[in-house]
Scaffold this active site. Structure first.
Site, PDB file in Angstrom:
ATOM      1  N   SER A 121      11.782   1.278   5.087  1.00 42.73           N
ATOM      2  CA  SER A 121      10.472   1.621   4.396  1.00 42.73           C
ATOM      3  C   SER A 121      10.748   3.122   3.969  1.00 42.73           C
ATOM      4  O   SER A 121      11.542   4.037   4.524  1.00 42.73           O
ATOM      5  CB  SER A 121       9.571   1.678   5.597  1.00 42.73           C
ATOM      6  OG  SER A 121       8.979   0.405   5.797  1.00 42.73           O
ATOM      7  N   HIS A 138       3.207   5.003   5.064  1.00 43.16           N
ATOM      8  CA  HIS A 138       2.866   4.170   6.307  1.00 43.16           C
ATOM      9  C   HIS A 138       4.065   4.561   7.291  1.00 43.16           C
ATOM     10  O   HIS A 138       4.024   4.483   8.466  1.00 43.16           O
ATOM     11  CB  HIS A 138       3.212   2.766   6.463  1.00 43.16           C
ATOM     12  CG  HIS A 138       4.432   2.217   6.089  1.00 43.16           C
ATOM     13  ND1 HIS A 138       4.693   1.633   4.808  1.00 43.16           N
ATOM     14  CD2 HIS A 138       5.551   2.146   6.867  1.00 43.16           C
ATOM     15  CE1 HIS A 138       5.984   1.234   5.007  1.00 43.16           C
ATOM     16  NE2 HIS A 138       6.472   1.383   6.184  1.00 43.16           N
ATOM     17  N   ASP A 149       0.629   2.861  -1.033  1.00 45.22           N
ATOM     18  CA  ASP A 149       1.553   3.332   0.088  1.00 45.22           C
ATOM     19  C   ASP A 149       2.509   4.447  -0.332  1.00 45.22           C
ATOM     20  O   ASP A 149       3.900   3.773  -0.540  1.00 45.22           O
ATOM     21  CB  ASP A 149       2.235   2.112   0.610  1.00 45.22           C
ATOM     22  CG  ASP A 149       2.785   2.226   1.977  1.00 45.22           C
ATOM     23  OD1 ASP A 149       2.840   3.412   2.610  1.00 45.22           O
ATOM     24  OD2 ASP A 149       3.616   1.355   2.566  1.00 45.22           O
TER      25      ASP A 149
END
Length: 430
Positions: free
Chosen positions: A222, A78, A126
């Protein structure tokens, strides 16, 4: 500038991102989301900042990553979704984002490899590999095996996560210094039993955190590593992915399972066969395109291309890949694309996000060139061309009169049922 989340998010995710401060009203009373400490300089030499190309490290950092050796960096899908290599750079080994003149190695990006089964709505699979323009000799992190990750179920040990993510539940408080925090491993069944989005956490992901909240990773973290101290050697077991808010009670952090992808997908994407996995064209009015797909062999294994399968609307007009590709050799495929034909019946997806009275619909139509080789690891290379169109429409919205405190509570309650990635939002420091 802080980059925004990618365009093809679900409505719940998009609203959740816009309501970050509302999470504080539903979570523990703490001003520090990760509630950790500054990392000591030199402790994590493999830590990597993903930065918008052309920006300084502090303003441009929007995700974390880890250097895994050679010319490869590990991060979350992502973080790089709908991005081209020219959009980003990385700084390997940096500790203080405001001191990049003397810290870290700033390197350009050659290629981006997202997991082919990454789901932008659920954040499953992910994981992504960033291939650098040059090979580095920096200290790399050791990746855990799947059996090591599985063994954590028995003891739920403390794990260490780090990043330059937000430190506050109510404001944008992004540090320039790397932070870290210890959070316990949470077995999958306990994580799934929370329900909602957590019920779908599968083998491709692991959970970590406290049931009461208080310590966690957050926006800006992230893609960064989650580490386990295996008898004195820190091994990466996870990649920061998503969570409901940050440091909320009964809302663990979710991480891509590095061990699950090790010795399989990661090995394939770091074997030295370099290619362009994704090309993106947004709101393009072109009717004809000439596209070039270079292939580079950085591996010690020579290989031949045995077949090239083109989708509708694609015509091969140039091919220098007709002979064996030895180590350090480069060749190129050139194709002519008739856009109308290419977008008539390819793989298509559509998502909508609503903000206020405006609904934005994003439609992606993807065509794939499949290149077959006799390489022992990379026997099939999929090169995607995605045509992305966005449209907006006004919707009639009826609002009721509420006090500001009542509205905040409503937003906070809604946010509990939505989840968000942990990539920084746009213009956090603008």
């Amino acid at each position: 500038m802080k980059n925004s989340l990618y365009g093809n998010v679900s409505v719940s995710v998009a609203l959740c991102v816009s309501l970050t401060p509302a999470f504080a009203s539903a979570g523990p009373d703490t001003s520090r989301i990760i509630n950790g400490t500054q990392a000591a300089k030199g402790d994590w030499p493999f830590m990597t900042a993903v930065i918008s190309e052309g920006s300084d490290a502090y303003q441009g950092q929007f995700c974390g990553a880890s250097f895994i050796g050679g010319r490869y960096v590990l991060t979350a899908s992502h973080c790089v979704n709908k991005m081209s290599p020219d959009d980003i750079e990385v700084s390997v080994g940096i500790h203080d984002l405001s001191n990049e003149d003397t810290e870290g190695q700033r390197v350009g990006v050659q290629a981006i490899y997202m997991h082919e089964d990454y789901n932008a709505n659920t954040f499953s699979n992910d994981i992504a590999i960033i291939e650098l323009k040059q090979e580095l000799t920096s200290t790399s992190v050791e990746l855990a095996t799947n059996s090591l990750v599985d063994s954590l179920e028995a003891s739920n040990p403390d794990l260490t996560v780090m990043g330059w993510g937000n430190l506050s539940t109510t404001t944008n408080d992004y540090p320039n210094i790397l932070y870290q925090v210890d959070v316990p491993y949470v077995d999958r069944s306990t994580c799934q039993n929370i329900g909602g989005s957590y019920s779908t956490v599968g083998e491709d992901a692991i959970c970590a955190g406290y049931a009461e909240g208080g310590k966690d990773s957050c926006q800006g973290d992230s893609g960064g590593p989650l580490l386990y101290n295996d008898n004195g050697t820190y091994k990466q077991v996870g990649i920061v992915s998503w969570g409901i808010g940050c440091a909320q009670s009964n809302a663990y952090g979710v991480y891509a399972n590095a061990g699950y992808f090790n010795q399989g997908w990661i090995t394939e994407k770091t074997d030295g066969v370099s290619y362009t996995q994704n090309k993106y064209y947004t709101n393009s009015d072109a009717t004809q395109l000439t596209l070039q797909f270079p292939l580079r062999n950085y591996s010690s294994e020579s290989f031949d291309i045995t077949n090239i399968a083109l989708p509708a609307g694609f015509t091969l007009t140039g091919n220098t890949c007709t002979s064996e590709l030895a180590q350090d050799d480069t060749c190129q495929l050139t194709v002519q694309v008739d856009v109308a034909t290419a977008t008539a019946s390819p793989t298509s997806s559509s998502t909508s996000t609503t903000s206020g009275s405006t609904t934005v619909t994003t439609t992606t139509k993807r065509s794939t060139i499949t290149v077959t080789t006799d390489h022992s690891q990379s026997s099939e290379l999929k090169m995607n061309t995605s045509f992305i169109t966005t449209s907006s429409s006004d919707t009639t919205t009826t609002t009721s009169t509420k006090s500001s405190s009542g509205a905040s509570l409503g937003l906070g309650l809604f946010a509990i049922f939505a989840y968000m990635s942990r990539r920084k939002k746009a213009l956090d420091h603008a």
